[in-house]
Design a protein around this motif. Structure first.
Motif, PDB file in Angstrom:
ATOM      1  N   ASP A   1       4.277   3.580  31.868  1.00  0.00           N
ATOM      2  CA  ASP A   1       3.191   3.984  32.758  1.00  0.00           C
ATOM      3  C   ASP A   1       2.376   5.114  32.132  1.00  0.00           C
ATOM      4  N   GLN A   2       3.055   6.020  31.444  1.00  0.00           N
ATOM      5  CA  GLN A   2       2.354   7.142  30.833  1.00  0.00           C
ATOM      6  C   GLN A   2       1.377   6.674  29.760  1.00  0.00           C
ATOM      7  N   GLU A   3       1.745   5.655  29.010  1.00  0.00           N
ATOM      8  CA  GLU A   3       0.840   5.123  27.986  1.00  0.00           C
ATOM      9  C   GLU A   3      -0.369   4.438  28.618  1.00  0.00           C
ATOM     10  N   ILE A   4      -0.183   3.824  29.773  1.00  0.00           N
ATOM     11  CA  ILE A   4      -1.321   3.259  30.503  1.00  0.00           C
ATOM     12  C   ILE A   4      -2.256   4.381  30.936  1.00  0.00           C
ATOM     13  N   ARG A   5      -1.683   5.450  31.462  1.00  0.00           N
ATOM     14  CA  ARG A   5      -2.501   6.598  31.886  1.00  0.00           C
ATOM     15  C   ARG A   5      -3.270   7.187  30.702  1.00  0.00           C
ATOM     16  N   GLN A   6      -2.619   7.273  29.563  1.00  0.00           N
ATOM     17  CA  GLN A   6      -3.280   7.822  28.376  1.00  0.00           C
ATOM     18  C   GLN A   6      -4.463   6.960  27.953  1.00  0.00           C
ATOM     19  N   ALA A   7      -4.303   5.633  28.001  1.00  0.00           N
ATOM     20  CA  ALA A   7      -5.394   4.731  27.626  1.00  0.00           C
ATOM     21  C   ALA A   7      -6.572   4.887  28.580  1.00  0.00           C
ATOM     22  N   MET A   8      -6.291   4.993  29.867  1.00  0.00           N
ATOM     23  CA  MET A   8      -7.364   5.171  30.842  1.00  0.00           C
ATOM     24  C   MET A   8      -8.097   6.483  30.604  1.00  0.00           C
ATOM     25  N   THR A   9      -7.348   7.526  30.325  1.00  0.00           N
ATOM     26  CA  THR A   9      -7.965   8.831  30.074  1.00  0.00           C
ATOM     27  C   THR A   9      -8.831   8.796  28.823  1.00  0.00           C
ATOM     28  N   LEU A  10      -8.381   8.095  27.792  1.00  0.00           N
ATOM     29  CA  LEU A  10      -9.140   8.004  26.545  1.00  0.00           C
ATOM     30  C   LEU A  10     -10.525   7.409  26.757  1.00  0.00           C
ATOM     31  N   VAL A  11     -10.638   6.450  27.674  1.00  0.00           N
ATOM     32  CA  VAL A  11     -11.935   5.799  27.891  1.00  0.00           C
ATOM     33  C   VAL A  11     -12.730   6.447  29.020  1.00  0.00           C
ATOM     34  N   GLY A  12     -12.182   7.510  29.613  1.00  0.00           N
ATOM     35  CA  GLY A  12     -12.938   8.246  30.618  1.00  0.00           C
ATOM     36  C   GLY A  12     -12.678   7.843  32.054  1.00  0.00           C
TER      37      GLY A  12
ATOM     38  N   ARG B   1       3.155  -5.594  32.271  1.00  0.00           N
ATOM     39  CA  ARG B   1       4.467  -6.213  32.506  1.00  0.00           C
ATOM     40  C   ARG B   1       4.646  -7.500  31.705  1.00  0.00           C
ATOM     41  N   ILE B   2       3.547  -8.128  31.299  1.00  0.00           N
ATOM     42  CA  ILE B   2       3.642  -9.390  30.559  1.00  0.00           C
ATOM     43  C   ILE B   2       4.376  -9.172  29.240  1.00  0.00           C
ATOM     44  N   GLN B   3       3.955  -8.149  28.492  1.00  0.00           N
ATOM     45  CA  GLN B   3       4.567  -7.869  27.191  1.00  0.00           C
ATOM     46  C   GLN B   3       5.721  -6.870  27.291  1.00  0.00           C
ATOM     47  N   GLN B   4       5.668  -6.012  28.296  1.00  0.00           N
ATOM     48  CA  GLN B   4       6.693  -4.983  28.495  1.00  0.00           C
ATOM     49  C   GLN B   4       6.861  -4.107  27.248  1.00  0.00           C
ATOM     50  N   LEU B   5       5.718  -3.670  26.711  1.00  0.00           N
ATOM     51  CA  LEU B   5       5.733  -2.863  25.492  1.00  0.00           C
ATOM     52  C   LEU B   5       5.476  -1.386  25.753  1.00  0.00           C
ATOM     53  N   ILE B   6       4.881  -1.063  26.905  1.00  0.00           N
ATOM     54  CA  ILE B   6       4.411   0.307  27.110  1.00  0.00           C
ATOM     55  C   ILE B   6       4.861   0.846  28.462  1.00  0.00           C
TER      56      ILE B   6
ATOM     57  N   ASN C   1      -3.786  -2.470  38.279  1.00  0.00           N
ATOM     58  CA  ASN C   1      -4.169  -3.679  37.546  1.00  0.00           C
ATOM     59  C   ASN C   1      -3.587  -3.664  36.139  1.00  0.00           C
ATOM     60  N   LEU C   2      -3.760  -2.555  35.431  1.00  0.00           N
ATOM     61  CA  LEU C   2      -3.258  -2.473  34.057  1.00  0.00           C
ATOM     62  C   LEU C   2      -1.736  -2.524  34.020  1.00  0.00           C
ATOM     63  N   LYS C   3      -1.096  -1.937  35.019  1.00  0.00           N
ATOM     64  CA  LYS C   3       0.368  -1.966  35.062  1.00  0.00           C
ATOM     65  C   LYS C   3       0.874  -3.400  35.206  1.00  0.00           C
TER      66      LYS C   3
END
Length: 213
Positions: free
Chosen positions: A108-119, A101-106, A95-97
């Motif tokens: 896959d690894q940065e998505i994983r990092q954000a998910m990990t940050l919130v648990g 894609r809309i902004q194409q700024l980040i 879903n986050l990936k």
């Protein structure tokens, strides 16, 4: 630096007057708490700040550094207002990936990092339709921070979170403030407000008034 200036704003919603000629400013690098009874207009205020709805009178002035000439919405804002409508049959990561894609700024690894940050576990194959309410809330928070957004507009960010998760997210938000980010949030839990907020505003009598310590 003034980031958001709500100037002489009036707004009614579903026939109810919520704001009348109210003015308030938010400065960069602080955490602000917005409190008020149910139906007082907290979510409506956030939607006006984010450009989702317009005031009936007055104006919402966003600092030029956060205005996008190509859009009516401010840029570099991370937003949790209502629960986003995710695709239930795929994973949280997928879903986050798709959203990224809309902004194409980040990456896959940065998505994983954000998910990990919130648990959340970014590698799980669990589909969103099988997420608990708390996991869905964490997914919304991950979406709000995954592109390293400088301004966070968070309507009840601790809803459905367990005690350990609340503590972790509080620490994360305090860390973001130390990094210079700006956070405006609502919470019905006074402890959240006391721990996190530099300034507290209460919505009452159609105005947004600062609560003095």
């Amino acid at each position: 630096m003034t980031l958001i200036h709500i100037k002489n704003v009036s707004k009614s919603f579903k026939g109810i007057q919520l704001f009348e000629n109210t003015t308030v400013q938010f400065e960069k690098g602080k955490i602000y708490g917005i409190i008020g009874h149910n139906g007082s207009g907290k979510s409506v205020l956030f939607k006006m700040i984010c450009g989702f709805i317009r005031p009936d009178a007055g104006e919402i002035i966003i600092n030029p550094a956060y205005r996008d000439k190509q859009s009516m919405f401010p840029k570099n804002f991370g937003i949790v207002i209502d629960r986003p409508g995710y695709i239930s049959g795929i994973t949280g990561f997928d879903n986050l990936k798709r959203l990224a894609r809309i902004q194409q700024l980040i990456s896959d690894q940065e998505i994983r990092q954000a998910m990990t940050l919130v648990g959340l576990d970014p590698e799980t194959k669990q589909k969103v339709k099988n997420y608990s309410l708390g996991m869905k809330q964490k997914l919304a928070l991950a979406q709000a921070i995954m592109e390293n957004q400088d301004v966070l507009i968070l309507d009840e960010p601790f809803n459905a979170l367990d005690i350990d998760s609340v503590h972790s997210i509080r620490q994360l938000l305090l860390r973001f403030k130390e990094e210079g980010r700006t956070i405006i949030l609502t919470s019905h839990n006074q402890e959240d407000i006391n721990i996190l907020c530099d300034h507290v505003f209460q919505i009452r009598q159609h105005a947004v008034e600062e609560v003095k310590a």
